[in-house]
Design a protein around this motif. Structure first.
Motif, mmCIF file in Angstrom:
data_model
loop_
_atom_site.group_PDB
_atom_site.id
_atom_site.type_symbol
_atom_site.label_atom_id
_atom_site.label_comp_id
_atom_site.label_asym_id
_atom_site.label_seq_id
_atom_site.Cartn_x
_atom_site.Cartn_y
_atom_site.Cartn_z
ATOM 1 N N VAL A 1 -0.177 9.958 4.473
ATOM 2 C CA VAL A 1 0.288 9.005 3.638
ATOM 3 C C VAL A 1 0.139 7.632 4.375
ATOM 4 N N TYR A 2 -0.245 6.730 3.538
ATOM 5 C CA TYR A 2 -0.620 5.671 4.045
ATOM 6 C C TYR A 2 0.632 4.542 3.146
ATOM 7 N N ARG B 1 0.878 5.194 9.154
ATOM 8 C CA ARG B 1 0.134 6.156 8.704
ATOM 9 C C ARG B 1 0.669 7.503 9.283
ATOM 10 N N GLU C 1 0.993 -1.136 0.247
ATOM 11 C CA GLU C 1 0.065 0.000 0.070
ATOM 12 C C GLU C 1 0.859 1.342 0.139
ATOM 13 N N ARG D 1 -0.262 5.196 -0.609
ATOM 14 C CA ARG D 1 -1.112 6.154 -1.113
ATOM 15 C C ARG D 1 -1.230 7.361 -0.162
ATOM 16 N N HIS D 2 -2.014 8.616 -0.634
ATOM 17 C CA HIS D 2 -2.119 9.621 0.313
ATOM 18 C C HIS D 2 -3.438 10.047 0.254
ATOM 19 N N TYR D 3 -4.143 10.546 1.325
ATOM 20 C CA TYR D 3 -5.400 10.948 1.338
ATOM 21 C C TYR D 3 -5.716 11.984 2.335
ATOM 22 N N ASP D 4 -6.171 13.116 2.098
ATOM 23 C CA ASP D 4 -6.220 14.036 3.086
ATOM 24 C C ASP D 4 -5.203 14.364 4.284
#
Length: 101
Positions: free
Chosen positions: A47-48, A71, A39, A41-44
């Motif tokens: 970073v994940y 996270r 995994e 990804r990034h969101y809001d």
């Protein structure tokens, strides 16, 4: 494991963050050598990042075993990026043969 944690606390090891000394507590997490991203990804603003170990065992199907799920805020991700950049750059520098024994 409890004795190990007490031993670390007893040593008084600290890390300075800003103007505050934080006590380092090691809960005995085993070191792992990841070899795959499962995994990234990034969101809001977060970073994940999840890492895994690849395992090939004769007679069994190959596995990708998740070893950590991180996270982090973008600011910490930038610090991690800079730190990894310095470590990789250092590791890739040619050895100075003139200083060899």
């Amino acid at each position: 494991m409890v004795d190990e944690v007490k031993a670390v606390l007893g040593t008084g090891k600290t890390i300075k963050i800003g103007n505050v000394d934080w006590i380092i507590v090691d809960d005995g997490v085993l070191p792992v050598v990841p070899s795959a991203f499962v995994e990234a990804r990034h969101y809001d603003g977060l970073v994940y990042l999840s890492l895994a170990q690849t395992v090939i065992d004769e007679g069994n199907p190959p596995e990708v075993r998740v070893c950590t799920r991180m996270r982090m805020g973008l600011s910490f991700a930038q610090m991690m990026h800079a730190q990894l950049g310095r470590l990789i750059s250092d590791a890739l520098k040619p050895v100075d043969q003139s200083k060899a024994n």
